[in-house]
Design a protein around this motif. Structure first.
Motif: not given
Length: 192
Positions: A77-82, A100-105, A107-117
């Motif tokens: 069960d996802p938790i929103q607002g963390v 700072e990032y907040v979980t969506d409805r 329960g997720r935060i998605v980060l794209n285009s991160l640097t490998p390594g």
């Protein structure tokens, strides 16, 4: 590492089946899901002769995505607002809001285009109402072309319900208030 993707198209003929010759500028405007366009090869110029075949190569880099998932302990069960603080291994916050990032409805935060390594560290800094903060950070090494996930779980915390009743008529409730041990401020009542 960028991967070449040769352009395969019929550029030698126009819509009336006439040969095309001259200078042509080709720009890649969209790539395959999970890839990013290499700015160095995004726009290319080629000279086409009617008796020639030209090959244009566009380079695309596999994307890197990190998903942080927050669930109720023992469930999916996802938790929103963390709220999470996301940093690299040097402690530098990532993103626009000081990391700072907040979980969506979901329960997720998605980060794209991160640097490998890069090692990414995620630490919960603010629990959703009714849940115990999980302050134990987790880290992951970002790998090229991979989607990675970190999963956190929160335990719901118990509470105490204080019920004030009339001394003469114990069935008559005067007040009923929940008492939470988490973020919710305590009630302005005192008991001895």
């Amino acid at each position: 590492m960028a991967h070449p993707r040769p352009l395969r198209s019929k550029l030698a003929m126009d819509s009336n089946s006439h040969s095309i010759s001259g200078i042509i500028v080709i720009k890649e405007t969209k790539t395959l899901p999970g890839y990013t366009i290499d700015p160095g090869t995004q726009s290319q110029t080629v000279v086409v002769n009617s008796a020639d075949t030209q090959t244009i190569t566009f380079y695309n880099t596999p994307g890197t995505t990190l998903t942080i998932q927050k669930y109720v302990d023992g469930t999916t069960d996802p938790i929103q607002g963390v709220t999470f603080l996301i940093t690299d291994s040097a402690g530098t916050p990532l993103g626009l809001n000081q990391g700072e990032y907040v979980t969506d409805r979901n329960g997720r935060i998605v980060l794209n285009s991160l640097t490998p390594g890069t090692t990414i560290i995620a630490k919960e800094v603010w629990a959703a109402d009714g849940y115990v903060l999980d302050g134990q950070p987790q880290s992951v090494l970002i790998k090229e072309g991979e989607t990675q996930q970190i999963t956190f779980y929160n335990k719901a915390f118990g509470g105490v319900e204080i019920i004030k009743v009339d001394a003469a008529d114990k069935t008559k409730r005067l007040a009923k208030r929940p008492w939470w041990s988490g973020r919710t401020p305590p009630l302005p009542a005192r008991f001895r």
